[in-house]
Design a protein around this motif. Sequence first.
Motif, mmCIF file in Angstrom:
data_model
loop_
_atom_site.group_PDB
_atom_site.id
_atom_site.type_symbol
_atom_site.label_atom_id
_atom_site.label_comp_id
_atom_site.label_asym_id
_atom_site.label_seq_id
_atom_site.Cartn_x
_atom_site.Cartn_y
_atom_site.Cartn_z
ATOM 1 N N ALA A 49 0.825 -1.214 0.000
ATOM 2 C CA ALA A 49 0.000 0.000 0.000
ATOM 3 C C ALA A 49 0.859 1.265 0.000
ATOM 4 C CB ALA A 49 -0.943 -0.002 1.199
ATOM 5 N N ARG A 50 1.931 1.270 0.779
ATOM 6 C CA ARG A 50 2.764 2.463 0.884
ATOM 7 C C ARG A 50 3.629 2.689 -0.357
ATOM 8 N NH1 ARG A 50 4.749 -1.422 4.263
ATOM 9 N NH2 ARG A 50 6.869 -2.192 3.848
ATOM 10 N N GLU A 51 3.719 1.657 -1.223
ATOM 11 C CA GLU A 51 4.556 1.761 -2.414
ATOM 12 C C GLU A 51 3.740 1.826 -3.702
ATOM 13 O OE1 GLU A 51 6.936 -1.710 -2.133
ATOM 14 O OE2 GLU A 51 8.138 -0.986 -0.434
ATOM 15 N N ALA A 52 2.418 1.792 -3.601
ATOM 16 C CA ALA A 52 1.570 1.786 -4.788
ATOM 17 C C ALA A 52 1.725 3.092 -5.563
ATOM 18 C CB ALA A 52 0.108 1.588 -4.385
ATOM 19 N N PRO A 53 1.748 3.026 -6.891
ATOM 20 C CA PRO A 53 1.928 4.236 -7.697
ATOM 21 C C PRO A 53 0.671 5.099 -7.732
ATOM 22 C CG PRO A 53 1.566 2.350 -9.110
ATOM 23 C CD PRO A 53 1.653 1.807 -7.715
ATOM 24 N N GLN A 54 0.829 6.334 -8.129
ATOM 25 C CA GLN A 54 -0.304 7.227 -8.314
ATOM 26 C C GLN A 54 -1.218 6.684 -9.405
ATOM 27 O OE1 GLN A 54 -0.924 10.513 -6.724
ATOM 28 N NE2 GLN A 54 0.366 9.435 -5.259
ATOM 29 N N ALA A 55 -2.515 6.867 -9.226
ATOM 30 C CA ALA A 55 -3.474 6.296 -10.167
ATOM 31 C C ALA A 55 -4.670 7.213 -10.344
ATOM 32 C CB ALA A 55 -3.937 4.927 -9.665
ATOM 33 N N GLU A 147 -7.473 4.978 -16.862
ATOM 34 C CA GLU A 147 -6.276 4.561 -17.589
ATOM 35 C C GLU A 147 -5.229 3.947 -16.661
ATOM 36 O OE1 GLU A 147 -4.860 7.939 -19.737
ATOM 37 O OE2 GLU A 147 -6.628 8.032 -21.048
ATOM 38 N N ARG A 148 -5.198 4.407 -15.418
ATOM 39 C CA ARG A 148 -4.279 3.876 -14.406
ATOM 40 C C ARG A 148 -5.078 3.607 -13.141
ATOM 41 N NH1 ARG A 148 1.259 5.092 -14.831
ATOM 42 N NH2 ARG A 148 1.375 5.276 -12.571
ATOM 43 N N CYS A 149 -4.899 2.436 -12.559
ATOM 44 C CA CYS A 149 -5.671 2.124 -11.354
ATOM 45 C C CYS A 149 -4.841 1.277 -10.404
ATOM 46 C CB CYS A 149 -6.968 1.408 -11.707
ATOM 47 S SG CYS A 149 -6.750 -0.309 -12.217
ATOM 48 N N VAL A 150 -5.276 1.290 -9.148
ATOM 49 C CA VAL A 150 -4.798 0.342 -8.151
ATOM 50 C C VAL A 150 -6.023 -0.415 -7.665
ATOM 51 C CG1 VAL A 150 -3.727 0.027 -5.901
ATOM 52 C CG2 VAL A 150 -2.826 1.757 -7.474
ATOM 53 N N ILE A 151 -5.963 -1.729 -7.717
ATOM 54 C CA ILE A 151 -7.092 -2.577 -7.356
ATOM 55 C C ILE A 151 -6.890 -3.093 -5.942
ATOM 56 C CG2 ILE A 151 -8.423 -4.634 -7.966
ATOM 57 C CD1 ILE A 151 -7.154 -4.323 -10.819
ATOM 58 N N ALA A 152 -7.920 -2.965 -5.118
ATOM 59 C CA ALA A 152 -7.873 -3.427 -3.730
ATOM 60 C C ALA A 152 -8.817 -4.606 -3.574
ATOM 61 C CB ALA A 152 -8.263 -2.304 -2.778
ATOM 62 N N VAL A 162 -6.011 -8.000 -11.708
ATOM 63 C CA VAL A 162 -4.937 -7.229 -12.350
ATOM 64 C C VAL A 162 -4.695 -7.739 -13.768
ATOM 65 C CG1 VAL A 162 -2.491 -6.616 -12.256
ATOM 66 C CG2 VAL A 162 -3.851 -6.630 -10.162
ATOM 67 N N TYR A 163 -4.707 -9.042 -13.935
ATOM 68 C CA TYR A 163 -4.526 -9.636 -15.268
ATOM 69 C C TYR A 163 -5.557 -9.096 -16.256
ATOM 70 C CZ TYR A 163 -5.538 -13.128 -18.875
ATOM 71 O OH TYR A 163 -5.840 -13.747 -20.062
ATOM 72 N N LEU A 164 -6.836 -9.112 -15.868
ATOM 73 C CA LEU A 164 -7.889 -8.635 -16.764
ATOM 74 C C LEU A 164 -7.716 -7.155 -17.087
ATOM 75 C CD1 LEU A 164 -11.104 -10.390 -15.393
ATOM 76 C CD2 LEU A 164 -9.904 -10.880 -17.526
ATOM 77 N N ALA A 165 -7.441 -6.353 -16.069
ATOM 78 C CA ALA A 165 -7.260 -4.922 -16.309
ATOM 79 C C ALA A 165 -6.117 -4.675 -17.286
ATOM 80 C CB ALA A 165 -7.002 -4.208 -14.983
ATOM 81 N N ARG A 166 -5.021 -5.371 -17.092
ATOM 82 C CA ARG A 166 -3.860 -5.215 -17.974
ATOM 83 C C ARG A 166 -4.181 -5.658 -19.399
ATOM 84 N NH1 ARG A 166 1.107 -2.543 -16.828
ATOM 85 N NH2 ARG A 166 0.813 -1.887 -14.667
ATOM 86 N N ARG A 167 -4.904 -6.757 -19.543
ATOM 87 C CA ARG A 167 -5.265 -7.242 -20.885
ATOM 88 C C ARG A 167 -6.232 -6.296 -21.580
ATOM 89 N NH1 ARG A 167 -3.207 -8.755 -23.889
ATOM 90 N NH2 ARG A 167 -4.363 -10.392 -24.935
ATOM 91 N N LEU A 168 -6.945 -5.482 -20.804
ATOM 92 C CA LEU A 168 -7.845 -4.478 -21.371
ATOM 93 C C LEU A 168 -7.141 -3.153 -21.627
ATOM 94 C CD1 LEU A 168 -10.983 -5.299 -19.220
ATOM 95 C CD2 LEU A 168 -10.894 -5.351 -21.726
ATOM 96 N N GLY A 169 -5.857 -3.091 -21.350
ATOM 97 C CA GLY A 169 -5.095 -1.886 -21.648
ATOM 98 C C GLY A 169 -5.005 -0.891 -20.513
ATOM 99 N N ILE A 170 -5.499 -1.245 -19.338
ATOM 100 C CA ILE A 170 -5.391 -0.367 -18.170
ATOM 101 C C ILE A 170 -4.049 -0.632 -17.490
ATOM 102 C CG2 ILE A 170 -6.401 0.291 -15.953
ATOM 103 C CD1 ILE A 170 -9.073 -0.835 -16.963
ATOM 104 N N LYS A 171 -3.345 0.415 -17.145
ATOM 105 C CA LYS A 171 -2.112 0.264 -16.371
ATOM 106 C C LYS A 171 -2.508 0.044 -14.915
ATOM 107 C CE LYS A 171 0.690 3.034 -19.515
ATOM 108 N NZ LYS A 171 1.495 4.270 -19.696
ATOM 109 N N ALA A 172 -2.566 -1.219 -14.548
ATOM 110 C CA ALA A 172 -3.129 -1.598 -13.245
ATOM 111 C C ALA A 172 -2.070 -2.190 -12.333
ATOM 112 C CB ALA A 172 -4.262 -2.607 -13.442
ATOM 113 N N TRP A 173 -2.214 -1.886 -11.051
ATOM 114 C CA TRP A 173 -1.424 -2.508 -9.993
ATOM 115 C C TRP A 173 -2.408 -3.043 -8.953
ATOM 116 C CZ3 TRP A 173 -0.046 1.689 -12.733
ATOM 117 C CH2 TRP A 173 1.236 1.693 -13.307
ATOM 118 N N GLY A 174 -1.950 -3.932 -8.117
ATOM 119 C CA GLY A 174 -2.830 -4.520 -7.124
ATOM 120 C C GLY A 174 -2.238 -4.477 -5.728
#
Length: 231
Positions: A49-55, A147-152, A162-174
């Motif tokens: 959580a403390r290292e997650a990128p801006q989204a 376009e950029r998200c963090v999934i909780a 995260v896999y689905l978001a990435r395959r849809l072109g979203i820059k996603a982190w979890g």
Amino acid sequence: ADAAGVMKKNQARRPVLRAIALILLAGILLAGGVNVYVCLLGGAYFAEAREAPQADAIIVPGALVWGDTPSHVLRDRLDTALELYEAGVSDRILVSGDHGRTGYDEVNVMRGYLMDRGVPEEHIFMDHAGFDTWNTMIRARDIFCVERCVIATNKYHLFRAVYLARRLGIKAWGVYCQGYIPAQIVYYQIREAAARCEDFLLAEILRPDPVYGGESIPISGDGRATEDGKS
């Protein structure tokens, strides 16, 4: 004579049984390979959580609610989203769940939980048609312009999300929940293994449209635009 007949029947069945066994083995190996693939791709973008990128948004997939109360699993997801929100990862939270039935409403329960803990209503976007993880992610992209998200969500679910978001072109982190462990965790993990195979098929081959489309509601705007009757 009877014994000889039985032996002939057994011999005739052996190729059929062998073929069935080979098909079952191939299916198990294929399902295992798909699970490894999805977990490797999704797990490559896990963060603390403390290292997650801006989204653009923190996405919280829905789960069971009991009336106006989130289940333990869902509460854990929401608490993780609150941690990310308070850490400044994003000032927008997208809660996505099932609100397709009269008398059952995941998203307003999620919104109320977050508002009770200090998140302004204009920062909370509700996706009333997030019936499954595929619909949550494709609508995040197409309806909410994420376009950029963090999934909780829970760790067992996060690989696929995260896999689905990435395959849809979203820059996603979890970021996965660290608290509640369901008593039925083995059941959830088995169910998740099957769901990964289904979503692999959706993401790699079928690419279906969401159950419900609609006009875009950019996540950069005001979450009150997603209140009942407005979206």
